[in-house]
Design an enzyme around this catalytic site. Structure first.
Site, PDB file in Angstrom:
ATOM      1  N   ASP A 167     -47.646  -9.725 -30.592  1.00  0.00           N
ATOM      2  CA  ASP A 167     -46.652 -10.990 -30.462  1.00  0.00           C
ATOM      3  C   ASP A 167     -47.301 -12.101 -31.048  1.00  0.00           C
ATOM      4  O   ASP A 167     -48.569 -12.345 -31.421  1.00  0.00           O
ATOM      5  CB  ASP A 167     -46.389 -11.223 -29.098  1.00  0.00           C
ATOM      6  CG  ASP A 167     -45.145 -11.786 -29.150  1.00  0.00           C
ATOM      7  OD1 ASP A 167     -44.868 -12.593 -29.828  1.00  0.00           O
ATOM      8  OD2 ASP A 167     -44.695 -11.775 -27.774  1.00  0.00           O
TER       9      ASP A 167
HETATM   10  C1  BGC Z   1     -41.834 -14.268 -29.053  1.00  0.00           C
HETATM   11  C2  BGC Z   1     -41.380 -13.164 -29.893  1.00  0.00           C
HETATM   12  C3  BGC Z   1     -41.067 -13.542 -31.348  1.00  0.00           C
HETATM   13  C4  BGC Z   1     -42.458 -14.119 -31.921  1.00  0.00           C
HETATM   14  C5  BGC Z   1     -42.103 -14.753 -33.170  1.00  0.00           C
HETATM   15  C6  BGC Z   1     -43.197 -15.187 -29.618  1.00  0.00           C
HETATM   16  O1  BGC Z   1     -43.334 -16.306 -28.964  1.00  0.00           O
HETATM   17  O2  BGC Z   1     -42.609 -13.781 -27.844  1.00  0.00           O
HETATM   18  O3  BGC Z   1     -40.351 -12.589 -29.312  1.00  0.00           O
HETATM   19  O4  BGC Z   1     -40.780 -12.706 -32.179  1.00  0.00           O
HETATM   20  O5  BGC Z   1     -42.694 -15.374 -31.026  1.00  0.00           O
HETATM   21  O6  BGC Z   1     -41.305 -16.181 -33.086  1.00  0.00           O
END
Ligand code: BGC
Length: 796
Positions: free
Chosen positions: A223
């Site tokens: 993530d």
């Molecule tokens: C989120 C993800 C997301 C990623 C990119 C993270 O903070 O948890 O779900 O895809 O950011 O924006």
């Protein structure tokens, strides 16, 4: 692409570049080897690309998973996946960062609107079709957030204390089955910790479970900012770190190679997976693709219509008829809450509000009644609204959560409507007129007025076309067919995780174990406002001809459904297996099958399901696999988990029985659910380990400390203040137009996330602050002022 040959030619440093992305959304490309970069985008219910300094790109804002899930319609989920795949093709996006399939453990979860359900089976079925749809268009899906990431507060630091059985039966179940049935191209490792480790550094989760047990063969990505120690994460099976350009990580890998604490085999394995994915997805790009705007708008509307749930209807108001003396009240009618906040937010060029869609049915008087962004009642607006209502024969009130209540980055603190909305609803019910409430919400709402109103329709979060389907549902041009994918409790305190949700920065205890959502309410006999699977229609259905036939391949269940009401409509028959309390503690019933049947007035259809051994199984922690018990079970057909219309007891012989791992006396609270308090000693037995009663030491401050801990030291307090200010200013100066606007309007909400952020996260996602400088600042916060300052000035 000859991957073996390319890997032979690539230098270590090029390989290391491949293992971390390029900027926020791309992998690194290498012209020299003809390796293109591939592009990722949030998602998951419309592309979040307009935000990425591309102001001209458009995308459709579809209803998110909370709404889609209410449709109980697998093929609709597939259609959505196809549409998203098409939008990706047009925008040259190779991977869509979704779906999110985390289980809704508490209605407080800030991101619940992005997730499907409290039930793993419903989640899995819909998510599989969504993924199949996207991947049918040559675009990859990224299954997220793996795993046990069921809250936003403390998501960067807390350990999810889930016992092994709940892990397999509830939290990992959708991941396991989705990988088995749909093999997504990417899997995203979450921010939180599990079993004493960061998920991104857990080889048990990433290699043992995801790859070896579930057979995941794609790329595992962090993530955004979830990677901490790149050597550890690579060894644990994390292929790609995002966002990219993390020089600190690259340096860590280079040093590890030099010191021979990391072998090239590990690097090559991950590089090879990334290269296979790059090859596969880049070869499927379609040049000059253009999706049909009107078809996608139509689909967004269809999903919002099927995702709306009629919760109450005594027939006094709904469906509305043209020419009636109706008044509409509520700011939400002109400013509906149609999507959640955070990384899934789509900046849609077009949003149809209910009030404008209602114009097709006549000219209706309207009063705002309250100001959506405020909590306190506004006397003047209320008086005007009540005056209007006094003159009308029917009142329709638009209510719901303020959009900023439902967001990534922080959880809700309650599930109540704002005080001004409740106040006005109360006043209007005193008029004793036919009164309907229309809700916009991404998760369950407490409804203290439910008994006093004639109808309640929830649109959940309906996406850009929500106003249109809302008007059509109110006027009966469309017949509501959504069923709740989650239980609506009478009050938040009834939720099984109520005493344990959120926990503390280093630990959240999942003491309720497998008793999530309806699995708890039914067994504990806790009354709810509306049960899982519930939803009304403007027509009625009759069920008959129930048969169960056993064969070698399973149990065939069939029955008929007839539309016996006044209108065409859709039924959602649900099959539950009822467990008797034999050896192992279990929920009273579990969803095993469902379908959606569209029936004309008077039409009848036969529905068939086949059950197999796995439908009777529970996860046995001694045998380390799913097994079933021989015994008596009940096959139940319901219109919700509570409204059972057909049932039959059957005898089931297990081919692979096992002794119960639980002693009834030592797990009493799990056998006889008497409330939502689960004693510590029983939880400790379930976990087979004891957690410390106290938080891990808050000092010294580390790269993984939450910012609120900085306030424990004098220099830390100053650093806290500076970073808090910079957190907002950074967006104001460098963010996209929309993000700037959002932050200016919602500074307080945006800042809610700040105390839970870590220096590691700040350094990983913002290109501005190098890791070494972050470490220097941390040293200053620990009182090492001069050495820290020196490092801050001289380190790169
Ligand atoms: C989120 C993800 C997301 C990623 C990119 C993270 O903070 O948890 O779900 O895809 O950011 O924006």
């Amino acid at each position: 692409m000859d991957i073996k040959e390319i890997l032979r030619q690539m230098s270590d440093s090029e390989k290391i570049d491949l293992l971390t992305g390029h900027s926020s959304w791309y992998t690194n490309g290498f012209d020299k080897y003809k390796i293109p970069c591939i592009r990722m985008s949030d998602g998951p219910y419309g592309l979040r690309i307009k935000n990425d300094n591309c102001p001209t790109l458009e995308s459709t804002c579809f209803p998110p998973a909370c709404t889609l899930a209410n449709s109980f319609n697998d093929s609709l989920s597939f259609e959505l996946g196809v549409a998203l795949g098409e939008e990706c093709q047009e925008n040259k996006v190779n991977i869509l960062l979704g779906p999110g399939v985390n289980i809704k453990r508490s209605p407080l979860g800030g991101r619940n609107f992005e997730y499907f359900s409290e039930d793993p089976y419903l989640t899995q079925k819909l998510a599989c079709q969504y993924i199949n749809g996207i991947q049918s268009q040559g675009v990859g899906a990224c299954l997220k957030h793996f795993c046990v990431n069921n809250q936003e507060n403390y998501r960067l630091t807390s350990e999810s204390g889930v016992d092994e059985r709940a892990l397999y039966e509830i939290y990992l179940k959708p991941f396991n089955d989705i990988i088995k049935f749909s093999q997504p191209d990417m899997l995203m490792a979450s921010y939180n910790r599990f079993n004493g480790m960061k998920v991104t550094e857990s080889s048990d989760l990433l290699i043992q479970k995801a790859r070896n047990e579930f057979n995941f063969s794609g790329v595992i990505v962090s993530d955004w900012g979830a990677n901490h120690d790149r050597k550890k994460s690579l060894l644990a099976g994390l292929d790609l770190e995002m966002p990219g350009d993390n020089n600190y990580s690259k340096q860590t890998l280079k040093e590890a190679l030099e010191m021979k604490t990391l072998d090239t085999g590990t690097i090559d394995r991950s590089c090879s997976r990334i290269l296979s994915l790059v090859e596969k997805l880049s070869s499927k790009e379609i040049k000059n693709y253009r999706y049909s705007r009107s078809e996608h708008s139509q689909l967004a509307k269809k999903i919002s219509a099927e995702g709306a749930v009629l919760l109450k209807n005594n027939g006094a108001v709904l469906p509305l008829k043209k020419g009636e003396n109706i008044c509409f009240i509520g700011d939400m009618g002109q400013n509906m809450h149609y999507e959640g906040e955070g990384s899934s937010k789509v900046f849609s060029p077009k949003v149809i509000q209910p009030l404008s869609a209602l114009k097709t049915y006549g000219i209706f008087p309207f009063e705002k009644g309250y100001i959506l962004s405020q909590n306190t009642p506004n006397r003047k607006l209320e008086t005007q609204a009540i005056k209007l209502a006094e003159r009308a024969d029917k009142i329709v009130f638009f209510a719901g959560f303020q959009p900023k209540k439902e967001s990534e980055g922080y959880d809700k603190s309650d599930i109540k409507l704002p005080a001004n909305q409740l106040h006005l609803i109360e006043a209007l019910t005193e008029l004793n007129k036919p009164f309907a409430v229309v809700l916009f919400n991404g998760s369950p709402v407490e409804l203290p007025f439910a008994e006093k109103v004639s109808s309640i329709l929830t649109m959940y979060l309906p996406g850009q076309e929500g106003g249109l389907s809302c008007a059509q549902l109110l006027f009966g041009e469309l017949n509501p067919s959504g069923h709740l994918a989650e239980t609506w409790p009478l009050k938040l305190e009834d939720n099984p995780s109520y005493h344990y949700f959120e926990g503390r920065p280093d630990l959240v205890e999942y003491r309720e174990s497998i008793y999530v959502g309806y699995r708890y309410y039914i067994k504990a006999k806790v009354p709810v406002r509306y049960p899982f699977g519930y939803g009304l229609s403007y027509t009625q259905f009759a069920y008959a001809d129930f048969e169960t036939v056993k064969s070698k391949i399973g149990i065939d269940v069939s029955f008929s459904i007839k539309n016996v009401g006044p209108k065409a409509g859709a039924a959602v028959p649900q099959l539950y297996i009822g467990f008797s309390d034999t050896g192992v503690f279990k929920p009273k019933r579990e969803l095993k099958k469902y379908t959606k049947v569209f029936l004309d007035k008077g039409e009848e259809r036969k529905v068939s399901f086949r059950l197999n051994d796995s439908d009777f199984a529970y996860y046995n922690i001694t045998k380390k696999k799913f097994v079933s018990e021989t015994g008596t079970y009940t096959i139940l057909i319901g219109q919700s988990v509570e409204d059972i219309v057909l049932k039959k007891r059957i005898r089931y012989e297990s081919a692979d029985s096992a002794k119960s791992p639980y002693d009834t006396n030592r797990f009493q609270s799990y056998y006889n659910l008497t409330g939502n308090i689960f004693p510590e000693d029983e939880y400790t037995r379930l976990m087979e380990k004891k957690y410390s009663d106290k938080r891990t030491k808050k000092l010294p401050i580390t790269m993984n400390s939450i910012f609120s801990d900085y306030r424990l030291t004098l220099s830390g307090k100053i650093i806290y203040k500076i970073f808090r200010k910079a957190y907002v200013n950074n967006v104001r100066h460098t963010g996209s137009v929309e993000k700037k606007e959002y932050v200016i309007d919602n500074e307080e909400e945006y800042l809610k996330q700040f105390p839970n952020l870590t220096m590691n996260m700040i350094c990983s996602v913002s290109t501005g602050l190098p890791h070494k400088k972050g470490e220097a600042i941390t040293a200053i916060a620990n009182g090492k002022f001069f050495s820290g300052l020196r490092r801050l000035i001289f380190e790169k």
